[in-house]
Design a protein around this motif. Structure first.
Motif, PDB file in Angstrom:
ATOM      1  N   MET A   1     -66.690  42.844-116.724  1.00 55.91           N
ATOM      2  CA  MET A   1     -66.533  41.778-115.737  1.00 55.91           C
ATOM      3  C   MET A   1     -66.733  42.355-114.343  1.00 55.91           C
ATOM      4  O   MET A   1     -66.285  43.465-114.058  1.00 55.91           O
ATOM      5  N   ILE A   2     -67.439  41.623-113.503  1.00 57.25           N
ATOM      6  CA  ILE A   2     -67.771  42.105-112.162  1.00 57.25           C
ATOM      7  C   ILE A   2     -66.836  41.487-111.125  1.00 57.25           C
ATOM      8  O   ILE A   2     -66.550  40.284-111.167  1.00 57.25           O
ATOM      9  N   VAL A   3     -66.380  42.305-110.193  1.00 59.71           N
ATOM     10  CA  VAL A   3     -65.625  41.818-109.035  1.00 59.71           C
ATOM     11  C   VAL A   3     -66.596  41.715-107.861  1.00 59.71           C
ATOM     12  O   VAL A   3     -67.206  42.714-107.466  1.00 59.71           O
ATOM     13  N   PHE A   4     -66.733  40.510-107.323  1.00 55.50           N
ATOM     14  CA  PHE A   4     -67.648  40.262-106.214  1.00 55.50           C
ATOM     15  C   PHE A   4     -66.849  40.133-104.913  1.00 55.50           C
ATOM     16  O   PHE A   4     -66.222  39.091-104.678  1.00 55.50           O
ATOM     17  N   PRO A   5     -66.857  41.142-104.040  1.00 54.68           N
ATOM     18  CA  PRO A   5     -66.228  40.926-102.730  1.00 54.68           C
ATOM     19  C   PRO A   5     -66.981  39.828-101.974  1.00 54.68           C
ATOM     20  O   PRO A   5     -68.221  39.803-101.968  1.00 54.68           O
ATOM     21  N   ALA A   6     -66.230  38.937-101.358  1.00 59.81           N
ATOM     22  CA  ALA A   6     -66.829  37.812-100.638  1.00 59.81           C
ATOM     23  C   ALA A   6     -66.959  38.130 -99.152  1.00 59.81           C
ATOM     24  O   ALA A   6     -66.033  38.664 -98.539  1.00 59.81           O
ATOM     25  N   ILE A   7     -68.105  37.804 -98.609  1.00 59.24           N
ATOM     26  CA  ILE A   7     -68.316  37.894 -97.169  1.00 59.24           C
ATOM     27  C   ILE A   7     -68.750  36.517 -96.696  1.00 59.24           C
ATOM     28  O   ILE A   7     -69.882  36.092 -96.922  1.00 59.24           O
ATOM     29  N   ASP A   8     -67.828  35.781 -96.109  1.00 55.96           N
ATOM     30  CA  ASP A   8     -68.109  34.434 -95.596  1.00 55.96           C
ATOM     31  C   ASP A   8     -68.428  34.544 -94.116  1.00 55.96           C
ATOM     32  O   ASP A   8     -67.612  35.074 -93.337  1.00 55.96           O
ATOM     33  N   ILE A   9     -69.595  34.033 -93.720  1.00 56.96           N
ATOM     34  CA  ILE A   9     -70.058  34.201 -92.344  1.00 56.96           C
ATOM     35  C   ILE A   9     -70.044  32.871 -91.604  1.00 56.96           C
ATOM     36  O   ILE A   9     -70.593  31.874 -92.068  1.00 56.96           O
ATOM     37  N   ARG A  10     -69.410  32.900 -90.458  1.00 53.70           N
ATOM     38  CA  ARG A  10     -69.416  31.734 -89.563  1.00 53.70           C
ATOM     39  C   ARG A  10     -69.507  32.235 -88.125  1.00 53.70           C
ATOM     40  O   ARG A  10     -68.725  33.104 -87.726  1.00 53.70           O
ATOM     41  N   GLY A  11     -70.480  31.741 -87.413  1.00 55.91           N
ATOM     42  CA  GLY A  11     -70.666  32.194 -86.041  1.00 55.91           C
ATOM     43  C   GLY A  11     -70.943  33.675 -85.939  1.00 55.91           C
ATOM     44  O   GLY A  11     -70.576  34.320 -84.960  1.00 55.91           O
ATOM     45  N   GLY A  12     -71.590  34.235 -86.972  1.00 56.31           N
ATOM     46  CA  GLY A  12     -71.909  35.648 -86.972  1.00 56.31           C
ATOM     47  C   GLY A  12     -70.756  36.563 -87.306  1.00 56.31           C
ATOM     48  O   GLY A  12     -70.898  37.788 -87.286  1.00 56.31           O
ATOM     49  N   LYS A  13     -69.599  35.983 -87.650  1.00 64.36           N
ATOM     50  CA  LYS A  13     -68.403  36.781 -87.943  1.00 64.36           C
ATOM     51  C   LYS A  13     -67.995  36.618 -89.404  1.00 64.36           C
ATOM     52  O   LYS A  13     -68.353  35.635 -90.061  1.00 64.36           O
ATOM     53  N   CYS A  14     -67.243  37.596 -89.887  1.00 65.61           N
ATOM     54  CA  CYS A  14     -66.714  37.546 -91.245  1.00 65.61           C
ATOM     55  C   CYS A  14     -65.368  36.821 -91.207  1.00 65.61           C
ATOM     56  O   CYS A  14     -64.425  37.307 -90.568  1.00 65.61           O
ATOM     57  N   VAL A  15     -65.283  35.688 -91.874  1.00 62.81           N
ATOM     58  CA  VAL A  15     -64.084  34.849 -91.798  1.00 62.81           C
ATOM     59  C   VAL A  15     -63.614  34.476 -93.199  1.00 62.81           C
ATOM     60  O   VAL A  15     -64.323  34.649 -94.180  1.00 62.81           O
ATOM     61  N   ARG A  16     -62.416  33.926 -93.255  1.00 59.43           N
ATOM     62  CA  ARG A  16     -61.913  33.292 -94.474  1.00 59.43           C
ATOM     63  C   ARG A  16     -61.329  31.951 -94.083  1.00 59.43           C
ATOM     64  O   ARG A  16     -60.651  31.833 -93.050  1.00 59.43           O
ATOM     65  N   LEU A  17     -61.603  30.957 -94.913  1.00 57.39           N
ATOM     66  CA  LEU A  17     -61.033  29.627 -94.714  1.00 57.39           C
ATOM     67  C   LEU A  17     -59.901  29.420 -95.724  1.00 57.39           C
ATOM     68  O   LEU A  17     -59.826  30.109 -96.731  1.00 57.39           O
ATOM     69  N   THR A  18     -59.055  28.470 -95.449  1.00 57.59           N
ATOM     70  CA  THR A  18     -58.018  28.070 -96.399  1.00 57.59           C
ATOM     71  C   THR A  18     -58.361  26.686 -96.918  1.00 57.59           C
ATOM     72  O   THR A  18     -58.549  25.750 -96.137  1.00 57.59           O
ATOM     73  N   GLU A  19     -58.494  26.578 -98.250  1.00 58.04           N
ATOM     74  CA  GLU A  19     -58.849  25.324 -98.914  1.00 58.04           C
ATOM     75  C   GLU A  19     -60.155  24.746 -98.359  1.00 58.04           C
ATOM     76  O   GLU A  19     -60.345  23.529 -98.335  1.00 58.04           O
ATOM     77  N   GLY A  20     -61.048  25.617 -97.918  1.00 61.55           N
ATOM     78  CA  GLY A  20     -62.337  25.157 -97.412  1.00 61.55           C
ATOM     79  C   GLY A  20     -62.291  24.440 -96.087  1.00 61.55           C
ATOM     80  O   GLY A  20     -63.290  23.850 -95.658  1.00 61.55           O
ATOM     81  N   ARG A  21     -61.179  24.529 -95.381  1.00 58.26           N
ATOM     82  CA  ARG A  21     -61.027  23.797 -94.111  1.00 58.26           C
ATOM     83  C   ARG A  21     -61.486  24.660 -92.950  1.00 58.26           C
ATOM     84  O   ARG A  21     -60.995  25.762 -92.737  1.00 58.26           O
ATOM     85  N   PHE A  22     -62.427  24.108 -92.185  1.00 59.26           N
ATOM     86  CA  PHE A  22     -62.947  24.857 -91.039  1.00 59.26           C
ATOM     87  C   PHE A  22     -61.925  24.946 -89.899  1.00 59.26           C
ATOM     88  O   PHE A  22     -62.074  25.776 -89.006  1.00 59.26           O
ATOM     89  N   ASP A  23     -60.901  24.111 -89.948  1.00 54.52           N
ATOM     90  CA  ASP A  23     -59.853  24.208 -88.934  1.00 54.52           C
ATOM     91  C   ASP A  23     -58.740  25.163 -89.366  1.00 54.52           C
ATOM     92  O   ASP A  23     -57.716  25.286 -88.704  1.00 54.52           O
TER      93      ASP A  23
END
Length: 244
Positions: A1-23
């Motif tokens: 099984m593979i572990v995929f580290p996530a890199i979520d990009i917004r505004g050129g930065k690495c971010v994390r959202l909660t429950e998909g909420r941009f706020d």
């Protein structure tokens, strides 16, 4: 099984959202390329990158940055977010991205998914993001009016080789992977599934590893890695069955 580290990009930065909420965004780094290099140093075999701006815009917005990531690490990168036309699929895959993730178009344009699979085979992944079992599209802001398991069956029928399943209500919450729903979707589709949303720690990875015979191929790790709740090296060992 593979572990995929996530890199979520917004505004050129690495971010994390909660429950998909941009706020409900937390910025973890101003330099996603350095983040990618860090995960590679810690043993990552594959990176999962999401262009959050692209998911909202309906077209890739941070593609140059993603290409820079792919050039700086010697492991494959899969990309999702705003990939909704065949021209875009051609462009992204030609740029050195190993796999692309189709989300909204799986609901809106299944014929496009079929065409993409015929052309690129297992380089096409479908992302099924659901809240209470119902698919959400367009940056998770709109209901797709279809059940997750039904969509999974439809996508397998048009030739999709693997699916990423995200339980939106758990994403970024550190409340644990929805193993039961992920297994049910894998069984419904009959194709390998990558689990996503809410990964909390090694117990989740152990549970997924034990359920791998149901068709679970991997897991995406996001906030747990960024907050230090989870060690990538330990996660990889458990995912390979090397550590109970």
């Amino acid at each position: 099984m593979i572990v995929f580290p996530a890199i979520d990009i917004r505004g050129g930065k690495c971010v994390r959202l909660t429950e998909g909420r941009f706020d409900a965004e937390t910025v973890f780094s101003d330099n996603p390329v350095e983040v990618a290099k860090r995960w590679r140093r810690e043993g990552a075999e594959y990176l999962h990158v999401v262009d959050l701006d692209g998911a909202v815009a309906g077209r890739p917005v941070n593609l140059e940055l993603v290409i820079a990531i792919a050039k700086k690490v010697d492991i494959p990168v899969q990309l999702g977010g705003g990939i909704r036309t065949m021209d875009t699929i051609d462009t992204v895959l030609a740029a050195g991205i190993s796999r692309i993730i189709l989300g909204s178009v799986a609901v809106r344009q299944p014929a496009l998914v079929k065409e993409a699979c015929a052309r690129y085979g297992d380089r096409i992944v479908v992302g099924i993001d659901a809240r209470d079992g119902v698919v959400a599209v367009e940056g998770w802001g709109v209901s797709g009016q279809v059940g997750a398991e039904e969509l999974a069956r439809q996508m397998a029928a048009v030739g999709v080789a693997r699916i990423i399943y995200t339980d939106i209500s758990r994403d970024g919450t550190l409340t644990g992977i929805n193993v039961e729903a992920t297994c049910a979707l894998a069984c419904a589709a009959g194709v390998p599934v990558i689990a996503s949303g809410g990964l909390r720690g090694l117990d989740d990875i152990r549970a997924l590893w034990q359920a791998r015979t149901a068709g679970i191929e991997g897991v995406i790790a996001g906030k747990a890695l960024y907050t230090g709740a989870l060690s990538l090296r330990s996660a990889i060992r458990v995912a390979k069955g090397e550590e109970a």
